[in-house]
Design an enzyme around this catalytic site. Structure first.
Site, short mmCIF file in Angstrom:
data_model
loop_
_atom_site.label_atom_id
_atom_site.label_comp_id
_atom_site.label_asym_id
_atom_site.label_seq_id
_atom_site.Cartn_x
_atom_site.Cartn_y
_atom_site.Cartn_z
N ILE A 52 0.81 -1.27 -0.03
CA ILE A 52 0.02 -0.07 -0.09
C ILE A 52 0.76 1.37 0.07
O ILE A 52 1.99 1.40 0.67
CB ILE A 52 -0.91 -0.06 1.14
CG1 ILE A 52 -1.85 -1.31 1.33
CG2 ILE A 52 -1.82 1.25 1.36
CD1 ILE A 52 -2.59 -1.45 0.04
N ASP A 53 0.39 2.43 -0.74
CA ASP A 53 1.41 3.53 -0.94
C ASP A 53 0.65 4.76 -0.10
O ASP A 53 -0.49 4.29 0.77
CB ASP A 53 1.62 3.99 -2.43
CG ASP A 53 0.12 4.34 -2.89
OD1 ASP A 53 -0.64 4.64 -2.39
OD2 ASP A 53 0.19 4.37 -4.28
N VAL A 54 0.99 5.84 -0.04
CA VAL A 54 0.48 6.83 0.75
C VAL A 54 -0.97 7.14 0.63
O VAL A 54 -1.60 7.90 1.17
CB VAL A 54 1.43 8.10 0.99
CG1 VAL A 54 2.65 7.79 1.51
CG2 VAL A 54 1.43 8.80 -0.73
#
Length: 131
Positions: free
Chosen positions: A14-16
């Site tokens: 998962i990214d920001v």
């Protein structure tokens, strides 16, 4: 031959923005390709035994819908077309609701492991494209 694997989205993917990072989809597709090679009887050591390597030379990917933590994704891989030294596998990633998350056509080239030059697609790899 079409193959399918299931993946559960993990926290490290998962990214920001709170969804799967775009680069992770390339990994998912790589896992799908490895599974496809294994199921058509061409695991890595078979290629090595033939002095053949495969090199990805082009990926055209469409990001269609975000995937989020904990979702279950299915990666389907199907042979699309074969040239003299190259071939294309299509990957389609759907979520557990059957919604298309991403899809891509991945072009690879077969090379001689010693000379590092392209060589014709071996018969064992060409066969799944002819069915």
């Amino acid at each position: 031959m079409e193959t399918s694997i299931e993946i559960e989205v993990r926290p490290t993917e998962i990214d920001v923005m709170g969804h799967v990072n775009n680069a992770k989809y390339l990994e998912y597709m790589e896992w799908g390709r490895e599974d496809w090679y294994n199921k058509v009887g061409l695991p890595f050591d078979e290629f090595t035994g033939m002095n053949i390597g495969t090199v990805t030379v082009n990926i055209n990917i469409n990001y269609r819908k975000e995937a989020r933590l904990g979702e279950r994704l299915t990666v389907n891989t199907v042979p699309l077309r074969k040239g003299r030294t190259s071939y294309v596998l299509r990957h389609v990633i759907d979520n557990e609701r059957g919604e298309r998350v991403a899809d891509a056509d991945v072009t690879s080239v077969t090379i001689d492991l010693k000379t590092r030059k392209s060589v014709p697609v071996p018969d064992a790899l060409a066969e799944p494209f002819e069915k």
